[in-house]
Design a protein around this motif. Structure first.
Motif, PDB file in Angstrom:
ATOM      1  N   GLY A 103      13.348  82.501  45.840  1.00 53.86           N
ATOM      2  CA  GLY A 103      13.849  81.759  44.689  1.00 53.86           C
ATOM      3  C   GLY A 103      13.791  82.533  43.394  1.00 53.86           C
ATOM      4  O   GLY A 103      14.726  82.499  42.599  1.00 53.86           O
ATOM      5  N   GLY A 104      12.708  83.268  43.156  1.00 45.39           N
ATOM      6  CA  GLY A 104      12.577  84.040  41.920  1.00 45.39           C
ATOM      7  C   GLY A 104      13.602  85.153  41.809  1.00 45.39           C
ATOM      8  O   GLY A 104      14.143  85.409  40.731  1.00 45.39           O
ATOM      9  N   GLU A 105      13.880  85.798  42.929  1.00 45.36           N
ATOM     10  CA  GLU A 105      14.872  86.876  42.913  1.00 45.36           C
ATOM     11  C   GLU A 105      16.282  86.319  42.736  1.00 45.36           C
ATOM     12  O   GLU A 105      17.085  86.881  41.999  1.00 45.36           O
ATOM     13  CB  GLU A 105      14.787  87.709  44.193  1.00 45.36           C
ATOM     14  CG  GLU A 105      13.568  88.591  44.251  1.00 45.36           C
ATOM     15  CD  GLU A 105      13.548  89.512  45.454  1.00 45.36           C
ATOM     16  OE1 GLU A 105      14.505  89.488  46.267  1.00 45.36           O
ATOM     17  OE2 GLU A 105      12.573  90.267  45.584  1.00 45.36           O
ATOM     18  N   ARG A 106      16.566  85.218  43.405  1.00 49.24           N
ATOM     19  CA  ARG A 106      17.887  84.585  43.261  1.00 49.24           C
ATOM     20  C   ARG A 106      18.092  84.168  41.802  1.00 49.24           C
ATOM     21  O   ARG A 106      19.159  84.393  41.232  1.00 49.24           O
ATOM     22  CB  ARG A 106      17.996  83.387  44.190  1.00 49.24           C
ATOM     23  CG  ARG A 106      19.341  82.710  44.129  1.00 49.24           C
ATOM     24  CD  ARG A 106      19.465  81.629  45.206  1.00 49.24           C
ATOM     25  NE  ARG A 106      20.732  80.971  45.160  1.00 49.24           N
ATOM     26  CZ  ARG A 106      21.903  81.496  45.480  1.00 49.24           C
ATOM     27  NH1 ARG A 106      21.966  82.736  45.902  1.00 49.24           N
ATOM     28  NH2 ARG A 106      23.012  80.795  45.402  1.00 49.24           N
ATOM     29  N   GLU A 107      17.077  83.592  41.214  1.00 51.76           N
ATOM     30  CA  GLU A 107      17.159  83.177  39.810  1.00 51.76           C
ATOM     31  C   GLU A 107      17.337  84.389  38.893  1.00 51.76           C
ATOM     32  O   GLU A 107      18.139  84.356  37.955  1.00 51.76           O
ATOM     33  CB  GLU A 107      15.898  82.408  39.422  1.00 51.76           C
ATOM     34  CG  GLU A 107      15.931  81.876  38.010  1.00 51.76           C
ATOM     35  CD  GLU A 107      14.683  81.092  37.656  1.00 51.76           C
ATOM     36  OE1 GLU A 107      14.457  80.904  36.447  1.00 51.76           O
ATOM     37  OE2 GLU A 107      13.945  80.672  38.559  1.00 51.76           O
ATOM     38  N   ALA A 108      16.613  85.477  39.164  1.00 46.50           N
ATOM     39  CA  ALA A 108      16.714  86.691  38.346  1.00 46.50           C
ATOM     40  C   ALA A 108      18.127  87.274  38.409  1.00 46.50           C
ATOM     41  O   ALA A 108      18.684  87.670  37.377  1.00 46.50           O
ATOM     42  CB  ALA A 108      15.692  87.730  38.798  1.00 46.50           C
ATOM     43  N   GLY A 163      26.236  86.805  49.680  1.00 43.69           N
ATOM     44  CA  GLY A 163      25.888  87.336  50.995  1.00 43.69           C
ATOM     45  C   GLY A 163      24.451  87.102  51.386  1.00 43.69           C
ATOM     46  O   GLY A 163      24.161  86.589  52.459  1.00 43.69           O
ATOM     47  N   GLY A 164      23.531  87.475  50.518  1.00 45.19           N
ATOM     48  CA  GLY A 164      22.116  87.329  50.866  1.00 45.19           C
ATOM     49  C   GLY A 164      21.422  86.313  50.003  1.00 45.19           C
ATOM     50  O   GLY A 164      20.202  86.201  50.031  1.00 45.19           O
ATOM     51  N   GLY A 165      22.199  85.581  49.221  1.00 40.16           N
ATOM     52  CA  GLY A 165      21.609  84.657  48.268  1.00 40.16           C
ATOM     53  C   GLY A 165      20.687  83.629  48.881  1.00 40.16           C
ATOM     54  O   GLY A 165      19.635  83.320  48.330  1.00 40.16           O
ATOM     55  N   SER A 166      21.062  83.107  50.033  1.00 37.45           N
ATOM     56  CA  SER A 166      20.230  82.067  50.639  1.00 37.45           C
ATOM     57  C   SER A 166      18.933  82.635  51.193  1.00 37.45           C
ATOM     58  O   SER A 166      17.943  81.920  51.319  1.00 37.45           O
ATOM     59  CB  SER A 166      21.010  81.337  51.730  1.00 37.45           C
ATOM     60  OG  SER A 166      21.409  82.251  52.731  1.00 37.45           O
ATOM     61  N   SER A 167      18.930  83.927  51.522  1.00 40.60           N
ATOM     62  CA  SER A 167      17.713  84.533  52.052  1.00 40.60           C
ATOM     63  C   SER A 167      16.839  85.153  50.960  1.00 40.60           C
ATOM     64  O   SER A 167      15.735  85.591  51.235  1.00 40.60           O
ATOM     65  CB  SER A 167      18.067  85.590  53.102  1.00 40.60           C
ATOM     66  OG  SER A 167      18.766  86.657  52.502  1.00 40.60           O
ATOM     67  N   LEU A 168      17.353  85.208  49.738  1.00 43.78           N
ATOM     68  CA  LEU A 168      16.555  85.744  48.630  1.00 43.78           C
ATOM     69  C   LEU A 168      15.467  84.753  48.255  1.00 43.78           C
ATOM     70  O   LEU A 168      15.712  83.546  48.219  1.00 43.78           O
ATOM     71  CB  LEU A 168      17.426  85.977  47.391  1.00 43.78           C
ATOM     72  CG  LEU A 168      18.408  87.128  47.389  1.00 43.78           C
ATOM     73  CD1 LEU A 168      19.237  87.106  46.104  1.00 43.78           C
ATOM     74  CD2 LEU A 168      17.699  88.450  47.522  1.00 43.78           C
TER      75      LEU A 168
END
Length: 168
Positions: free
Chosen positions: A84-89, A77-82
């Protein structure tokens, strides 16, 4: 706790009591078995410790599955707006959770079969995975850090109950 989880606990407790007991495993009351009365509220009055340890392991596995689903939603849902560090975490946490889920499922199976040879290490690996995930999400905004903190509490209850059987 949802009605589904409570019914699962009652069902698990009933089926465990009907099974064969493991050798040299102490008994305890459900009140003694749990630091948080909500976790094992529907357990039997007195039972072999493996009953409580199995219930806690299976409940932890169910909670992990719920958290994995929330991570999937966050990534989709929000992955593209996260950032990069948060998406990776979150992605790393999901991998850690998948491993922890497998370890807790293994613990429950081992306890059911009175085979404690790998249970101690599986508990430790699950604790390590959830703890590592919590560290990765320290600066993360949203509900995931609170879910992981609650999962770590449940993981520690499961570990502590298991330690009565397999040691620390």
């Amino acid at each position: 706790m949802t009605t589904f989880v409570l019914s699962v606990l009652v069902s698990l407790a009933t089926s465990f009591i009907a099974g064969d007991a493991c050798n040299d495993v102490p008994s305890m009351t459900w009140g003694d078995a749990c630091l948080n009365p909500e976790t094992l509220r529907n357990g039997p009055d007195t039972a072999e410790v493996t009953v409580y340890a199995r219930i806690a392991a299976r409940l932890a596995k169910l909670k992990y599955e719920s958290t994995i689903a929330a991570m999937d939603q966050t990534l989709a849902g929000g992955g593209s707006s996260l950032p990069g560090g948060e998406r990776e975490a979150v992605g790393q946490c999901k991998d850690l959770y998948v491993g922890a889920r497998g370890r807790m499922a293994g613990v429950a199976d081992q306890l059911s079969g009175c085979d404690f040879t790998r249970a101690r290490q599986d508990y430790l690996d699950a604790v390590s995975g959830i703890t590592s995930c919590q560290s990765r999400l320290r600066s993360f905004k949203g509900s995931l850090p609170a879910m992981v903190a609650a999962d770590l509490d449940l993981t520690m209850v499961a570990y502590d109950l298991g330690a009565l059987i397999v040691g620390r």
